[in-house]
Design an enzyme around this catalytic site. Structure first.
Site, PDB file in Angstrom:
ATOM      1  CG  HIS A 184     -39.960  41.714 -38.681  1.00 29.76           C
ATOM      2  ND1 HIS A 184     -38.938  41.897 -39.738  1.00 29.76           N
ATOM      3  CD2 HIS A 184     -39.424  42.554 -37.646  1.00 29.76           C
ATOM      4  CE1 HIS A 184     -38.085  42.531 -39.571  1.00 29.76           C
ATOM      5  NE2 HIS A 184     -38.248  43.055 -38.089  1.00 29.76           N
ATOM      6  CD  GLU A 233     -36.492  46.460 -32.883  1.00 31.80           C
ATOM      7  OE1 GLU A 233     -36.585  46.602 -31.745  1.00 31.80           O
ATOM      8  OE2 GLU A 233     -35.960  45.928 -33.646  1.00 31.80           O
TER       9      GLU A 233
END
Length: 190
Positions: free
Chosen positions: A9, A79
């Protein structure tokens, strides 16, 4: 064999400052949005038969700004859960644990390396069994690095050797019939 494209990202406030960010659902910064927009046109979404994104808005926003609007959210791409180290930098942790690295020391009240490995292996299996020529994942630095070790059939601790910049592109595939890194940490730049 499927070629697997990995996109970390774009920049968030915490990725800019080095703070560990897992469940804190931060948006991209203005710079992070520009980084993600720079990916648009680099890859053609029509080339990808499987498009997956993390459940976090920073990964999904990166996908959309990169031109990928039709993706499936996969919880296994979240994550690494940093537990007590959420929002803390590595340098801050190392004040009390001098040689600390997530790859070897783990985190109190967070995910273990084995737990992370187990879920990223599910993603690898899904990609390999998809039958698609190309797949793309929009996710996070540590989870994508852990996934890379699973793809390469390496110990997860070696994830420390695969740094990823924000809004970077990497490609995993095969070379001489073995899992391989074909491209790593590429950036369009701004």
């Amino acid at each position: 064999m499927t070629d697997l494209y990995l996109v970390r990202h774009g920049e968030t406030e915490w990725s800019r400052t080095g703070q560990h960010t897992s469940i804190t659902d931060l948006p991209l910064t203005d710079n992070g949005r520009e980084e993600a927009k720079a990916l648009n046109g680099w890859l053609d979404p029509k080339d990808f038969g499987l498009v997956l994104a993390s459940p976090r808005q920073r990964a999904q926003e990166t996908a959309r700004l990169a031109g990928f609007h039709d993706f499936e959210v996969d919880e296994d791409l979240a994550e690494w859960f940093y537990g007590d180290y959420e929002g803390i930098t590595s340098k801050e942790v190392q004040k009390t644990v001098p040689d600390w690295q997530i790859w070897t020391h783990g985190v109190p009240n967070g995910e273990t390396a084995e737990e992370v490995r187990e879920r990223v292996e599910r993603v690898v299996k899904r990609v390999r069994e998809s039958g698609e020529d190309k797949a793309i994942l929009f996710a996070h630095g540590h989870s994508l690095r852990a996934l890379t070790t699973a793809w390469l059939e390496l110990p997860i601790e070696l994830g420390q050797s695969f740094p990823l910049n924000t809004a970077s592109l990497s490609v995993l595939g095969r070379y001489h019939d073995r899992p391989a890194v074909l491209r790593w940490n590429l950036s369009r730049g701004l």
